[in-house]
Design an enzyme around this catalytic site. Structure first.
Site, PDB file in Angstrom:
ATOM      1  N   GLY A 111       0.800  -1.220   0.000  1.00 41.93           N
ATOM      2  CA  GLY A 111       0.000   0.000   0.000  1.00 41.93           C
ATOM      3  C   GLY A 111       0.827   1.262   0.000  1.00 41.93           C
ATOM      4  N   GLU A 114       1.720   1.919  -3.473  1.00 41.29           N
ATOM      5  CA  GLU A 114       0.503   2.349  -4.166  1.00 41.29           C
ATOM      6  C   GLU A 114       0.161   3.803  -3.858  1.00 41.29           C
ATOM      7  OE1 GLU A 114      -1.910  -1.853  -4.555  1.00 41.29           O
ATOM      8  OE2 GLU A 114      -1.520  -1.059  -2.549  1.00 41.29           O
TER       9      GLU A 114
END
Length: 260
Positions: A111, A114
């Site tokens: 994450g 991301e």
């Protein structure tokens, strides 16, 4: 909204958002994503904010990934909803109409990678490491890692990173186009601050329309992107800033943009 997991500051037209869970290397959980969503809404709505900087607390991690306790609690029934919710937050970051800079000060995994990829520009400390290691947990990225990474570095390299789960050094991330610049770790925030200050002097309407043209146009055919650019070019010429910028150039002086 009171923030527990992030620090949000505004100074000189730059908002700085610091992920602040150093005890877990700034891992993302549901509360952190909720705070991030709220902070993005604040930054977007605040006329005094022209640029957003995202970084992590400490010197080890930008964001080391999603909180494993959160992932372990997911069920087949709610996993998809959790993924879509996170994607919506990062899409809001990408499309907020103001440039964002990821100051990647350490691990940017899962994450964290991301989040960085949803930013407009990425500066990385020379000690930074990137990766999508979800495959090592028997799962896949859920916040856009299979999509934005391919758009940034190409499908083949993206698939290698996603399928192996191997970490990518700062040097390699720069070589493949994942980051814009590598900076010595002790100068990262200084150089990001200089870039943010430079962007804060630009015309807000022009920056917003450049971002809209690029982010929307890249996902479609070239002719559609060019048509969008032409439409937005017409719109920007109605702004006061366009008149000021052109006049300043002809008069050989610095432009004084008023963001309207």
């Amino acid at each position: 909204m009171e923030y527990k997991n992030i620090i949000y500051d505004v100074a000189d037209r730059v908002a700085t958002l610091t992920f602040n869970r150093p005890e877990v290397l700034n891992a993302l959980d549901a509360d952190t994503m909720g705070e991030l969503s709220d902070a993005l809404s604040r930054a977007k709505a605040d006329p005094l904010v022209k640029v957003l900087v995202l970084t992590g607390s400490g010197d080890k991690a930008f964001i080391a990934g999603a909180d494993i306790n959160m992932l372990a609690a997911l069920t087949p029934m709610n996993a998809g909803a959790t993924s879509r919710s996170g994607q919506e937050v990062l899409s809001a970051l990408e499309s907020m109409g103001k440039p964002s800079i990821a100051a990647v000060n350490g691990f940017a995994l899962g994450g964290g990678c991301e989040v960085a990829m949803a930013c407009t520009i990425r500066y990385a400390a020379d000690t930074a490491r990137f990766g999508q290691p979800e495959i090592n947990l028997g799962i896949i990225p859920g916040y856009g890692g299979t999509q934005r990474l391919a758009r940034l570095v190409g499908l083949g390299r993206s698939l290698e990173i996603n399928l192996t789960g191997d970490l990518v050094s700062a040097d390699e991330a720069f070589r493949i186009g994942l980051v814009n610049k590598i900076v010595p770790a002790d100068r990262l925030l200084e150089e990001v601050g200089e870039l943010a200050a430079k962007l804060s002097q630009k015309s807000a309407p022009a920056m917003e329309l450049i971002l809209r043209a690029a982010t929307r146009g890249i996902s479609g055919p070239l002719d559609a992107g060019l048509a969008l650019e032409a439409d937005l070019f017409g719109i920007v010429m109605t702004s006061e800033d366009s008149s000021e910028g052109l006049s300043a150039f002809l008069e050989k002086r610095e432009a004084n943009f008023r963001d309207r």
